[in-house]
Design a protein around this motif. Sequence first.
Motif, PDB file in Angstrom:
ATOM      1  N   TYR A  27      29.630  -0.266  47.567  1.00  0.00           N
ATOM      2  CA  TYR A  27      28.729   0.341  46.581  1.00  0.00           C
ATOM      3  C   TYR A  27      27.574  -0.606  46.273  1.00  0.00           C
ATOM      4  O   TYR A  27      26.424  -0.218  46.178  1.00  0.00           O
ATOM      5  N   LEU A  73      23.692   0.219  47.282  1.00  0.00           N
ATOM      6  CA  LEU A  73      22.695   0.417  46.229  1.00  0.00           C
ATOM      7  C   LEU A  73      21.622  -0.664  46.239  1.00  0.00           C
ATOM      8  O   LEU A  73      20.478  -0.415  45.877  1.00  0.00           O
ATOM      9  N   TRP A 106      23.307   8.306  37.619  1.00  0.00           N
ATOM     10  CA  TRP A 106      24.565   8.528  38.349  1.00  0.00           C
ATOM     11  C   TRP A 106      25.287   9.689  37.693  1.00  0.00           C
ATOM     12  O   TRP A 106      25.241   9.847  36.478  1.00  0.00           O
ATOM     13  N   VAL A 117      22.498   8.892  42.227  1.00  0.00           N
ATOM     14  CA  VAL A 117      23.795   8.793  42.904  1.00  0.00           C
ATOM     15  C   VAL A 117      24.778   9.814  42.345  1.00  0.00           C
ATOM     16  O   VAL A 117      24.844  10.008  41.130  1.00  0.00           O
ATOM     17  N   THR A 174      16.628   5.617  42.884  1.00  0.00           N
ATOM     18  CA  THR A 174      17.778   6.236  43.546  1.00  0.00           C
ATOM     19  C   THR A 174      18.573   7.044  42.533  1.00  0.00           C
ATOM     20  O   THR A 174      18.665   6.650  41.367  1.00  0.00           O
TER      21      THR A 174
END
Length: 363
Positions: free
Chosen positions: A58, A62, A94, A71, A69
Amino acid sequence: MTFEVVRHQLPLFEEDGRAAATDDEHGRDLHYLPDLPEEDPYAAGHRTCAGCGPAIQYRWVLKAAGQDTVVAGPTGCMYVANSTYLCTPYTVPWAHTPIASGGSFTSGMAAGYEAMIRKGRYPGPYPNILVMAGDGSAADIGIGSISGALYRNHDALFVCYDNECYANTGIQTSPTTPYAGMTTFTPFGKAIPEGKKLPPKNLAKMMAEGHPHCYVATTTVGYPVDLMNKTRKGLNHVGAAFLHCYTPCQKGWVYQTSMTVELGRRVVESGLWPVWEYDPQERTYHYFHPPVQRPVTDYLAMQGRFGHMLPEHVATMQVSANRNWETIGMDVPKTLRDLEDPARHQRLHDEEYSMPLNRGVGA
Ligand SMILES: Cc1ncc(C[n+]2csc(CCOP(=O)(O)OP(=O)(O)O)c2C)c(N)n1
Ligand code: SF4
Ligand SMILES: [Mg+2]
């Protein structure tokens, strides 16, 4: 009025940089870590086990993806151990998804961002969109939704972090658990001395063969530059990409905590995890040829989950490794061919040990 969807192009890391500066006696580089980006969208302070392979993956994925980004994380260790109410280690947006819905959720995010940018409701550029699903999710319960997303070619990276078990619920077998891998659902005993009887599902090849327009690759936490570059290639690819990453689970596999990255190399060097890249333009596979070819025992002996294996089981494993060497276009040395004979492993039986570490502890 329609607005243009502008996409990132992430530069690749130098494969021959600091990481390749010094070789050991096998020609393997001694430095595991390249010069990593400073930014850490997966920050310290989560609750995974020490040495957790998925957590390492992870972090590197990342770091490679960077700050712009979003997720998605289907249910699994990397959801449960990483997030408690109002607290996660992510410094980027996220979202948790149900275990079966990583693919459909991520399709929705991708389609949503495209539509919002086109309509001028989001300024862009198009963010890096990725989902990181466990093997239970990506190879089993949620494979349908991921396959659907790949087939429809949504512009996102679908990562399977593969710890070869349903770890979060107590180390149950999954379709990617290797032959003879002991889990709480595949205990060894008199009736089934090998523990797990089935070979693992070849998930990445299924994804490449079944969705030939997608970028598909395999990697491990033993090769950080490869992992990070394949992350960037997958994100740069306009359309769907799938990355299958080998990530040891310290708790489930029972090995010395500091050996996570070493396992990520040995699994490749013993022929049990071919590392490759599928190019959708050329429609060809590019296989990595490791500088060292080891007997499978160099890998198995490090893990308690294989501690019960008998000579015939080790020989069966060597047969599959040798098939893999042939598939990736490497010769099988006579020493490894000879190890297909169970008699060559009799010592393990006679001396009543096979695994120097954690014999018989298991999951
Ligand atoms: C439909 C459904 N079935 C079962 C579960 C229970 N469950 C939660 S996490 C988990 C394990 C997931 O395994 P994997 O995807 O390999 O991730 P890992 O825990 O290994 O990181 C399971 C079975 C669930 N949440 N949803
Ligand atoms: S059980 Fe395995 S996958 Fe889960 S946090 Fe621990 S080491 Fe990581
Ligand atoms: Mg898993």
